[in-house]
Design a protein around this motif. Structure first.
Motif, PDB file in Angstrom:
ATOM      1  N   VAL A 148      -5.153  -2.773  -9.390  1.00  0.00           N
ATOM      2  CA  VAL A 148      -4.746  -1.215  -8.520  1.00  0.00           C
ATOM      3  C   VAL A 148      -6.256  -0.654  -8.234  1.00  0.00           C
ATOM      4  O   VAL A 148      -7.195  -0.109  -8.805  1.00  0.00           O
ATOM      5  CB  VAL A 148      -3.558  -0.716  -9.768  1.00  0.00           C
ATOM      6  CG1 VAL A 148      -3.386   0.567  -8.268  1.00  0.00           C
ATOM      7  CG2 VAL A 148      -3.141  -1.440 -10.734  1.00  0.00           C
ATOM      8  N   GLU A 149      -5.675  -0.848  -6.869  1.00  0.00           N
ATOM      9  CA  GLU A 149      -7.330   0.035  -6.460  1.00  0.00           C
ATOM     10  C   GLU A 149      -6.664   1.076  -5.626  1.00  0.00           C
ATOM     11  O   GLU A 149      -5.376   1.362  -4.872  1.00  0.00           O
ATOM     12  CB  GLU A 149      -8.071  -0.645  -5.008  1.00  0.00           C
ATOM     13  CG  GLU A 149      -8.667  -0.871  -4.059  1.00  0.00           C
ATOM     14  CD  GLU A 149      -8.841  -1.652  -3.025  1.00  0.00           C
ATOM     15  OE1 GLU A 149      -9.093  -0.928  -2.072  1.00  0.00           O
ATOM     16  OE2 GLU A 149      -9.078  -3.443  -3.022  1.00  0.00           O
ATOM     17  N   GLU A 150      -7.203   2.283  -5.177  1.00  0.00           N
ATOM     18  CA  GLU A 150      -6.819   4.307  -5.684  1.00  0.00           C
ATOM     19  C   GLU A 150      -7.824   4.719  -5.358  1.00  0.00           C
ATOM     20  O   GLU A 150      -8.313   4.441  -5.810  1.00  0.00           O
ATOM     21  CB  GLU A 150      -6.415   4.372  -6.757  1.00  0.00           C
ATOM     22  CG  GLU A 150      -5.485   5.223  -6.310  1.00  0.00           C
ATOM     23  CD  GLU A 150      -4.755   5.552  -7.867  1.00  0.00           C
ATOM     24  OE1 GLU A 150      -3.878   5.260  -8.630  1.00  0.00           O
ATOM     25  OE2 GLU A 150      -4.719   6.709  -8.227  1.00  0.00           O
ATOM     26  N   THR A 151      -7.023   4.907  -4.456  1.00  0.00           N
ATOM     27  CA  THR A 151      -7.981   6.192  -3.293  1.00  0.00           C
ATOM     28  C   THR A 151      -7.562   7.290  -3.821  1.00  0.00           C
ATOM     29  O   THR A 151      -5.970   7.401  -3.112  1.00  0.00           O
ATOM     30  CB  THR A 151      -8.393   5.645  -1.305  1.00  0.00           C
ATOM     31  OG1 THR A 151      -8.309   4.459  -1.665  1.00  0.00           O
ATOM     32  CG2 THR A 151      -9.526   6.875  -1.358  1.00  0.00           C
ATOM     33  N   PRO A 152      -7.624   8.576  -4.942  1.00  0.00           N
ATOM     34  CA  PRO A 152      -7.238   9.636  -5.127  1.00  0.00           C
ATOM     35  C   PRO A 152      -6.829  10.207  -3.632  1.00  0.00           C
ATOM     36  O   PRO A 152      -8.063  10.455  -3.248  1.00  0.00           O
ATOM     37  CB  PRO A 152      -8.186  10.069  -6.084  1.00  0.00           C
ATOM     38  CG  PRO A 152      -9.264   8.970  -6.179  1.00  0.00           C
ATOM     39  CD  PRO A 152      -9.193   8.217  -5.152  1.00  0.00           C
ATOM     40  N   GLU A 154       0.976  -1.323   0.217  1.00  0.00           N
ATOM     41  CA  GLU A 154       0.252  -0.211   0.160  1.00  0.00           C
ATOM     42  C   GLU A 154       1.049   1.487  -0.168  1.00  0.00           C
ATOM     43  O   GLU A 154       1.824   1.948   0.807  1.00  0.00           O
ATOM     44  CB  GLU A 154      -0.827  -0.210   0.787  1.00  0.00           C
ATOM     45  CG  GLU A 154      -1.763   0.998   0.973  1.00  0.00           C
ATOM     46  CD  GLU A 154      -3.379   1.108   2.777  1.00  0.00           C
ATOM     47  OE1 GLU A 154      -3.245  -0.111   2.445  1.00  0.00           O
ATOM     48  OE2 GLU A 154      -3.536   1.615   2.421  1.00  0.00           O
ATOM     49  N   ILE A 159      -0.681   7.957  -1.296  1.00  0.00           N
ATOM     50  CA  ILE A 159      -0.376   9.439  -2.295  1.00  0.00           C
ATOM     51  C   ILE A 159      -0.712  10.451  -1.630  1.00  0.00           C
ATOM     52  O   ILE A 159      -1.382  11.012  -0.849  1.00  0.00           O
ATOM     53  CB  ILE A 159      -1.525   9.336  -3.595  1.00  0.00           C
ATOM     54  CG1 ILE A 159      -1.535   7.811  -3.945  1.00  0.00           C
ATOM     55  CG2 ILE A 159      -1.703  10.751  -4.172  1.00  0.00           C
ATOM     56  CD1 ILE A 159      -3.079   7.711  -4.790  1.00  0.00           C
ATOM     57  N   SER A 172      -4.290   6.668  -1.242  1.00  0.00           N
ATOM     58  CA  SER A 172      -3.601   5.604  -1.120  1.00  0.00           C
ATOM     59  C   SER A 172      -3.711   4.214  -2.272  1.00  0.00           C
ATOM     60  O   SER A 172      -4.610   4.865  -3.594  1.00  0.00           O
ATOM     61  CB  SER A 172      -4.224   4.535   0.153  1.00  0.00           C
ATOM     62  OG  SER A 172      -5.363   4.115  -0.151  1.00  0.00           O
ATOM     63  N   ARG A 173      -2.477   4.182  -2.439  1.00  0.00           N
ATOM     64  CA  ARG A 173      -3.003   2.794  -3.736  1.00  0.00           C
ATOM     65  C   ARG A 173      -2.252   1.373  -3.155  1.00  0.00           C
ATOM     66  O   ARG A 173      -1.210   1.307  -2.938  1.00  0.00           O
ATOM     67  CB  ARG A 173      -1.870   3.740  -4.864  1.00  0.00           C
ATOM     68  CG  ARG A 173      -1.762   2.957  -6.013  1.00  0.00           C
ATOM     69  CD  ARG A 173      -1.061   3.156  -7.398  1.00  0.00           C
ATOM     70  NE  ARG A 173      -1.151   4.931  -7.793  1.00  0.00           N
ATOM     71  CZ  ARG A 173      -0.047   5.885  -7.619  1.00  0.00           C
ATOM     72  NH1 ARG A 173       0.804   5.333  -6.988  1.00  0.00           N
ATOM     73  NH2 ARG A 173      -0.514   6.870  -7.663  1.00  0.00           N
ATOM     74  N   LYS A 174      -3.232   0.563  -3.952  1.00  0.00           N
ATOM     75  CA  LYS A 174      -2.709  -0.498  -3.208  1.00  0.00           C
ATOM     76  C   LYS A 174      -2.565  -1.401  -4.792  1.00  0.00           C
ATOM     77  O   LYS A 174      -3.321  -1.722  -5.511  1.00  0.00           O
ATOM     78  CB  LYS A 174      -3.760  -1.342  -3.185  1.00  0.00           C
ATOM     79  CG  LYS A 174      -4.162  -1.089  -1.609  1.00  0.00           C
ATOM     80  CD  LYS A 174      -5.154  -2.097  -0.665  1.00  0.00           C
ATOM     81  CE  LYS A 174      -5.444  -1.607   0.565  1.00  0.00           C
ATOM     82  NZ  LYS A 174      -7.375  -1.890   1.147  1.00  0.00           N
TER      83      LYS A 174
END
Lengths: 260, 604
Positions: free
Chosen positions: B232-236, B53, B56, B215-217
């Motif tokens: 890709v699991e991404e929470t900007p 993880e 960002i 966060s970016r997984k």
């Protein structure tokens, strides 16, 4: 009854006579049920050829081959497509990474340029440039009354550069350290400390810090001069100026936040 | 083969068979367990093992002035760090002249190139690049801090192995010293990767500027390289809001420049200029004589790292008379034309009030007393009100409570309760002594009078710009009525008298009707009153007041006869009026007569 018994016998005989295996294929040995009225001749020598699948003729064989080739081609193309898709997905991922990097580089470049532009257009930078170009502050503007077309106040002439009270290039430019200025200021405040003998020091300190480069150079050179030409008294101790000694007192420590 | 041997063989075979079956069963059972019952747990464990993880980091919001000029902005910078261990004598790198192929270079050459790029002394740089005199090589040596991306790219081209750039966010203030003490400055966060506010708006607006971490997984293979085809699991990250100020950086520059000029002229402790919009209460500029460059806050004296206009309370002197006159007129105790016999000395309840300069006894109007700033006359006017009444008005004008602009360290000043006023203080508070206030308080009082008696709490923040471009308005400023509209109108007229024929004749601005009040206050220290403060608070244009400018000089040194902040006021005010294209006044002066009778020119 007799017929029936006979039939059973025949059947057994037929079963035993018939081969159960034909090559590698097993045969269905159970004969078709036959209506009693249509019972074949028992003593018929000719056997009925039984077969599960119709006999393959030449055309059927060819179509089978085509079929197989087609299937292989399809299977192969599916595999190739999958591989290609996979690689292209992977390739795209790398593209994304490199585009991200590119974006970062560009945004950094943008940041730098924007910052430079902003610094160059900061009011004090513009003022300095204006001064270098010989521009001066305007005098009071003239006023015209549009109702009766009269000049209610004529404009004042701008004061020439030398006599102009507005000295524009006083604030430090963006990126220019104000430590130099601070140094100069502490020197000044030292010299103006409440000491009876302050008069002699103010001469070399009173240089106006108009041009940054000049003031930098001058402070540097002043410092150098002092160290180079420090006199040694008869008793072997260096001679200090009164201003340097701060009137014999040590300045009080600064209070960090005197307010609230 | 005997039968017994056959039996043994059979037994062995059976045993082996059972053993094999048991093993098979165990494996099958395990398979069933792993694939059937426990499948999700194992899959999760594998996933967790692969997954990394990343945080960002959000970009810290900018601070911009009312025209969108950037005052504070976050930029990417790099720290260059070298690992001195396991370095060889020579290293191979791609040729730098653009041709293909590679070359071997030695450390001398590398350091030379590096020094040129970083603009450092080669000899000095060499000591950090390589361990000196057989010292133990260090794993982490910082070669340069906060270099720009271009410099970093150039350094990376030199190709020194184990030299790595560490990305970090740096706060920059492109305008340098403009509005420095308002912006404040930042410090490094605990983990050294970002910055947090340490002072000024950077500190008070932290929660707006900061933003939310994303966060970016991603999944990585055993060698730590990212597996490209995985999801890709991404929470900007949500970037911080831009804080838009009411400050105009051009006007602020003029205010700062004039303040600094004035401070140098009289070697004052400090000079401060505040410009406020009358109709909105918005602060247009706060200029301090001491400059703070937020890029290098350490260079400024700690005392001046906050704006003195909000942190330093002082006894205002005669500008404080404005509140008393407004109170007296508002209560109907006097009118501007009320006639008073004003002597040089006036004794009331055994306290003798003096004027600063000896003068004859004059028959004056109340407006004239204000224009000539006579303490004796002011006490006569103020005495028509009770202590409580005056105190209440002073409180309503904002005295005695801090003005919160979003800047820490705002001083409330000191205003004692009327029951605690001593015998002399009850009179001195009428002419601005015996209580203290900041420059901003003064500006707020004159804003109230110029705005028809309605006080709008000063504000510094125009709004917050979100990441998507929408603007969030801050809470609206509190407005409160302090005096009646008619009172405020009268006050403007008597303030015009100050500039027309009173103490502020130098504050005239060609083409505009200006009103205001001069103020000379005694400044107290531990040793008693041993200095002065000089102020002018002015409003223009009087036919439709738009701007308040307050210029204050604290503890000037030298010959007091020259002390004046007139040019500071006129320079800043005329600049503001020009900048905002305020039409010149077309109406005639409404100032009242100073003296009773025809003769208006009397000696001071």
């Amino acid at each position: 009854m007799t017929q029936r018994a006979q039939r059973r016998v025949t059947k057994t005989a037929a079963m035993t006579a018939q081969t159960v295996v034909d090559g590698s294929a097993a045969r269905a040995v159970r004969p078709e049920p036959v209506a009693a009225s249509e019972l074949p001749e028992l003593d018929s020598r000719q056997r009925v050829t039984l077969s599960l699948v119709p006999r393959i003729n030449e055309t059927n064989k060819r179509s089978m081959l085509v079929m197989v080739i087609a299937l292989v081609v399809v299977a192969f193309s599916v595999i190739v497509t999958l591989v290609l898709m996979n690689t292209s997905v992977a390739q795209r991922q790398y593209d994304i990474v490199s585009l991200r990097n590119q974006e970062r580089v560009l945004s950094q470049e943008n940041q730098a340029l924007l910052k430079e532009a902003q610094s160059l257009s900061a009011p004090q930078a513009l003022a300095k440039k204006a001064k270098a170009l010989g521009l001066v502050a305007p005098g009071a503007p003239g006023l015209v009354d549009l109702n009766d077309n009269s000049i209610t106040k004529s404009a004042d002439k701008a004061v020439e550069a030398e006599g102009n009270s507005a000295n524009y290039a006083t604030l430090p430019l963006p990126g220019q350290s104000i430590r130099e200025k601070a140094k100069a200021d502490t020197k000044k405040s030292e010299s103006k400390a409440p000491v009876p003998t302050v008069g002699n020091a103010s001469k070399d300190d009173a240089k106006p810090a108009t041009d940054s480069a000049d003031s930098k150079n001058s402070t540097k050179s002043v410092v150098k001069d002092e160290t180079a030409t420090r006199k040694i008294a008869d008793d072997g101790r260096p001679v200090f100026k009164d201003s340097e000694l701060n009137g014999g007192t040590i300045p009080a420590p600064m209070i960090k936040s005197p307010t609230n | 083969m005997s039968s017994t041997a056959l039996d043994t063989a059979k037994k062995r075979m059976r045993f082996l068979l059972i053993l094999s079956l048991a093993a098979l069963l165990a494996i099958a059972g395990r398979l069933f367990w792993v694939q059937g019952i426990n499948a999700s747990t194992v899959a999760d464990a594998a996933q967790a093992d692969r997954q990394r993880e990343e945080v960002i980091a959000p970009t810290r919001g900018s601070i911009v002035d009312r025209n969108g000029t950037l005052l504070a902005v976050s930029v990417d910078r790099y720290d260059l760090v070298i690992d001195q261990r396991d370095q060889r004598d020579q290293f191979r790198r791609a040729k730098r002249d653009g041709t293909n192929g590679s070359e071997f270079i030695g450390w001398d050459q590398a350091v030379k190139e590096l020094a040129q790029i970083l603009d450092q002394d080669p000899a000095e740089l060499a000591t950090s690049v390589q361990p000196q005199d057989g010292a133990k090589p260090k794993g982490y040596v910082v070669l340069a801090k906060g270099v720009t991306p271009e410099v970093k790219n150039e350094v990376m081209e030199v190709g020194i192995p184990r030299l790595s750039p560490l990305l970090r966010s740096e706060r920059q203030y492109p305008q340098g010293v403009i509005a420095g003490p308002l912006l404040g400055f930042v410090r490094n966060s605990e983990d050294q990767t970002s910055v947090v506010g340490a002072e000024g708006l950077e500190l008070s607006q932290e929660k707006h500027l900061k933003g939310t971490e994303g966060s970016r997984k991603i999944e990585v293979s055993a060698d730590g390289v990212r597996i490209p085809v995985t999801e890709v699991e991404e929470t900007p990250a949500v970037n911080g809001q831009d804080v838009m100020l009411t400050i105009d950086s051009d006007v602020n520059y003029v205010a700062q420049r004039e303040a600094e000029k004035k401070q140098k002229q009289f070697n004052a402790q400090w000079v401060s200029v505040v410009v406020q919009e009358v109709k909105t209460g918005k602060i247009l500029a706060i200029g301090d004589s001491a400059q703070l460059d937020p890029n290098d806050p350490g260079a400024t004296d700690p005392e001046f790292r906050r704006s003195v206009s909000i942190t330093r309370a002082f006894e205002p002197g005669s500008t404080g008379k404005a509140a008393i006159f407004a109170a007296a007129i508002d209560q109907g105790a006097v009118t501007p034309k009320t006639e008073l016999r004003v002597p040089n000395k006036y004794t009331v309840t055994k306290e003798t009030i003096n004027d600063s300069l000896p003068h004859d006894t004059f028959d004056m109007t109340a407006a004239g007393v204000f224009a000539r700033s006579y303490n004796t006359g002011t006490v006569m006017v103020g005495n028509k009100l009770t202590k409580k009444q005056r105190y209440d008005y002073m409180r309503k004008f904002g005295l005695g409570s801090p003005i919160y602009l979003g800047l820490n360290g705002a001083s409330a000043g000191q205003l004692a309760k009327p029951e605690n006023w001593d015998r002399r203080q009850q009179y001195t508070t009428m002419f601005g002594q015996g209580y203290s206030q900041t420059v901003l308080h003064t500006a707020s009082i004159f804003q109230t009078l110029a705005n028809g008696g309605e006080r709008i709490a000063p504000s510094l923040i125009e709004g917050y710009k979100n990441d998507d471009g929408s603007v969030t308005e801050p809470d609206p400023s509190k407005t409160s009525r302090v005096v009646k509209k008619e009172t405020a109108k009268e006050m403007l007229k008597i303030m015009e008298g100050v500039v027309e024929s009173g103490t502020g004749t130098k504050m005239k601005i060609p083409g505009y009707r200006v009103g205001g009040k001069t103020g000379t206050g005694q400044a107290a220290s531990d040793k008693g009153y041993d200095g002065y403060s000089y102020s002018f608070a002015g409003v223009a244009p009087l036919d439709d007041p738009q701007y308040v400018v307050v210029a204050t000089m604290y503890r000037p040194q030298g010959s007091w006869k020259n002390f004046s902040v007139a040019d500071t006021f006129t320079e800043v005010m005329s600049h503001v009026l020009n900048t905002y294209n305020v039409p010149p006044s077309s109406t005639k002066s409404e100032a009242y007569d100073v003296f009773v009778g025809k003769e208006q020119k009397k000696p001071w």
